[in-house]
Scaffold this motif. Sequence first.
Motif: not given
Length: 434
Positions: A108-123
Amino acid sequence: MYRELYEQLLKWKNGTHRKPLIINGARQVGKTYLLKEFGKTEYEKVSYVSLDRNEKAREVFERGGQTDRLFTALSAITGVDITAGDTLLILDEIQDCPRALQALKYFCEDAPEIHVAVAGSLLGVSLHEGVSFPVGKVDELRLYPMDFQEFLIAVGKQRLADILTDGDWEMANMLFTEYTDLLRLYYYVGGMPAAVLAYIEGNGLNAVRRVQRQILADYRRDFSKHAPVNEVPRINMVWDSIPSQLARENKKFTYGTLKKGARAAEYEKALQWLQDAGIVYRVKRVSKLQMPLKFYEEQSAFKLFMLDVGLFGAMTDTSAGSMIVDNKVFTEYKGAFSELFVYTQLCTCNIPIYYHSIDKSTIEIDFLLQCNDRIIPVEVKAGVNVKSKSMKTVISNNPQLKGMRFSMLPYIDQQWMENVPLFACKAMFGVREK
């Protein structure tokens, strides 16, 4: 298969203050499928990593280092160059790599231009075990099983879904029989994407039930694999008690059904684990019908629902005949299927949901909704026999309120209360928000 959350993903992609996105939700509700389809459709490239299977990717995060070096290493592992604007990086099962979750802060801080999506079943479970969460550095969305309107679209009934979305009650009443038949089918198939896919691919109702039983078995394996060893027996006891809890006239969760003399303190961790895993929902009682309802919630009195009506049918071995052919699903089981159905539809609307009852009294309101600046008492009736003194009593004592009843009767506004067909329960609030 169409998922309503896709529209929220588009808003995230095009947002000016986009952060790494976390999609929460129970196992097997379709998080990975949705992200992959979104990436394939909306981006030139997709870089996918499953952190529960890819040891090299986990090692990359464990070693740490500069953000650009992390992206370079992940590009090497996936064979896809991760570049700004045209690539979606998907990190799946992120709860299996706590350092990856922490790295989202730096993404978020260093590379906001990169689109990152994550998933977590037991987060949710992992966070309660002490995993650090990047507060304020991520966007979050939650994916639930497919609701009834998504199911209609999946089975080729787009027009019927549109009628509900538009709030065309006159047309909905004209097509009441068709909606009812499809609602019966949804009660059996439910909204777990694998079960819906088994049905639309023509594999038959027995194949649907096999998929549901496999999901239930997978959940039980998660109990043993991920929960604290000493809590597993209690988790199983709470999970197994849900059908009997919901089949009672008074659906308030009772510890005495687990074992004689059971106390709340013994089972709180088990309840919380199931809730964190996203497979049960706790609906608390409120003592007063005043806003905000949160002020009046009672921690010790609640109902417990599971995440999907189809899985509930599989768990109780309810036959296809009793759900799809005859009327038992609407006339028996103390309304358990219908109340569960209504809750699983409404919980996707992101509005506070409670219930209200008075001890040593027959007065009970199945759900209380806080919708914008209104409190809406909701009554759920499984059939066409809708006589009940609870709603009349509550509205008489609180004339500033207007009730809502979900039943197998057509839509009608009775001034003091709206009667809404069960199949339109979620659509009613979509229309209301417009």
